[in-house]
Design a protein around this motif. Sequence first.
Motif, PDB file in Angstrom:
ATOM      1  N   THR A 195       0.821  -1.203   0.000  1.00 26.70           N
ATOM      2  CA  THR A 195       0.000   0.000   0.000  1.00 26.70           C
ATOM      3  C   THR A 195       0.860   1.261   0.000  1.00 26.70           C
ATOM      4  O   THR A 195       1.982   1.272   0.504  1.00 26.70           O
ATOM      5  N   VAL A 196       0.313   2.307  -0.561  1.00 25.95           N
ATOM      6  CA  VAL A 196       0.976   3.613  -0.599  1.00 25.95           C
ATOM      7  C   VAL A 196       1.111   4.163   0.820  1.00 25.95           C
ATOM      8  O   VAL A 196       0.220   3.989   1.652  1.00 25.95           O
ATOM      9  N   ASP A 197       2.230   4.817   1.090  1.00 23.37           N
ATOM     10  CA  ASP A 197       2.436   5.476   2.381  1.00 23.37           C
ATOM     11  C   ASP A 197       1.602   6.756   2.395  1.00 23.37           C
ATOM     12  O   ASP A 197       1.966   7.761   1.772  1.00 23.37           O
ATOM     13  N   LEU A 198       0.477   6.726   3.094  1.00 24.40           N
ATOM     14  CA  LEU A 198      -0.426   7.872   3.093  1.00 24.40           C
ATOM     15  C   LEU A 198       0.152   9.066   3.834  1.00 24.40           C
ATOM     16  O   LEU A 198      -0.287  10.203   3.617  1.00 24.40           O
ATOM     17  N   ASP A 199       1.142   8.857   4.696  1.00 23.24           N
ATOM     18  CA  ASP A 199       1.804   9.989   5.342  1.00 23.24           C
ATOM     19  C   ASP A 199       2.540  10.831   4.305  1.00 23.24           C
ATOM     20  O   ASP A 199       2.536  12.066   4.374  1.00 23.24           O
ATOM     21  N   VAL A 200       3.164  10.170   3.345  1.00 22.59           N
ATOM     22  CA  VAL A 200       3.845  10.890   2.269  1.00 22.59           C
ATOM     23  C   VAL A 200       2.817  11.604   1.395  1.00 22.59           C
ATOM     24  O   VAL A 200       3.022  12.751   0.969  1.00 22.59           O
ATOM     25  N   TYR A 201       1.700  10.937   1.153  1.00 17.27           N
ATOM     26  CA  TYR A 201       0.629  11.549   0.359  1.00 17.27           C
ATOM     27  C   TYR A 201       0.095  12.814   1.036  1.00 17.27           C
ATOM     28  O   TYR A 201      -0.081  13.853   0.387  1.00 17.27           O
ATOM     29  N   ARG A 202      -0.119  12.728   2.340  1.00 18.12           N
ATOM     30  CA  ARG A 202      -0.632  13.890   3.075  1.00 18.12           C
ATOM     31  C   ARG A 202       0.396  15.012   3.119  1.00 18.12           C
ATOM     32  O   ARG A 202       0.041  16.203   3.076  1.00 18.12           O
ATOM     33  N   LEU A 203       1.678  14.646   3.209  1.00 18.11           N
ATOM     34  CA  LEU A 203       2.726  15.662   3.191  1.00 18.11           C
ATOM     35  C   LEU A 203       2.698  16.442   1.890  1.00 18.11           C
ATOM     36  O   LEU A 203       2.824  17.687   1.886  1.00 18.11           O
ATOM     37  N   ALA A 204       2.522  15.739   0.790  1.00 11.16           N
ATOM     38  CA  ALA A 204       2.458  16.417  -0.512  1.00 11.16           C
ATOM     39  C   ALA A 204       1.308  17.409  -0.544  1.00 11.16           C
ATOM     40  O   ALA A 204       1.433  18.519  -1.080  1.00 11.16           O
ATOM     41  N   SER A 205       0.178  17.041   0.067  1.00  8.62           N
ATOM     42  CA  SER A 205      -0.987  17.928   0.116  1.00  8.62           C
ATOM     43  C   SER A 205      -0.706  19.167   0.983  1.00  8.62           C
ATOM     44  O   SER A 205      -1.055  20.300   0.624  1.00  8.62           O
TER      45      SER A 205
END
Length: 320
Positions: A306-316
């Motif tokens: 699964t994608v690391d959603l912490d990294v996804y949220r950081l990008a946001s």
Amino acid sequence: MQRIGILTSGGDSPGMNAAIRAVVRKAIYHGLEVIGIKRGFNGFIEGDMEPMRLGSVADIIHRGGTILHTARSEQFKTPAGRAKAWENVERFGLEGLVVIGGDGSFTGAGIFHQEYGLPVAAIPGTIDNDISGTDYSIGFDTAVNTAVDAINKIRDTATSHERTFIVEVMGRDTGFIAVAAGLAGGAESILIPEYPYSIEEVCHKLCKGYRRGKLHSIIVVAEGAGSGLEIGRQIKEHTGFDTKVTILGHLQRGGTPTAFDRILASQLGARAVELLMQGATCKMVGMTAGKIVETDLDRVLGQKKTVDLDVYRLASILAI
């Protein structure tokens, strides 16, 4: 063990040639013979196989694609197809098999091992990076860099014309490329299948940026999250902004592999040979936390990465 086979299967990825080179030269260094199998499992069934020597892999570490060629094989999914492949195992005297590919290729290799007992060492080679048991698969880093380079160029035009650009990237049903490329490319929004989104929220963010003087935006869309063309149409309809769509497509699969992918491929290829020599029966080699590791192939296929959603949220957060 005296003779092993090697094949590449499924979608090609930059760095596969570096892995082939490592397998062939590591094996020869230890006195093993290597048989190259052309066009994946199709060539395995048809006996399209030939010995590989040191010169066979000269001057390929920097080349994209795969010198062994690749294909998807419907016939190998059948018992009859696998029986023909086994005839060629006996004909060529193979005592082990290295398979470079993704989960579909690994599934076929795993079934073949269960039916005939041929030892298998699997190497993850897919730009999608969706294989469990490894932090990175061969080709992912190159694909991300290709996408980032495209985003950089598109941003120049987006700035000049004050436009919103949708950039659709590959990844099948995962958002690994989108998250990495979106973060590195400074995208205003990243849409991935693993995280729910609404066009209304995307448009609200675009309008908020416009009101504070932001005249261009980049939105990265993973192909599994929806059609970039449709998303672009909806954004234009909701906001009235001049919106353009770029679909990178197979551009991301080609090109010279990055240094990271060449090094990763070399390490994984060499370790795959070692595993077969040590008597491993059905393993995948990967990299976790900077270390080369091996995992039972059935465990790899039984887990979803699964994608690391912490990294996804950081990008946001960084795109506010």
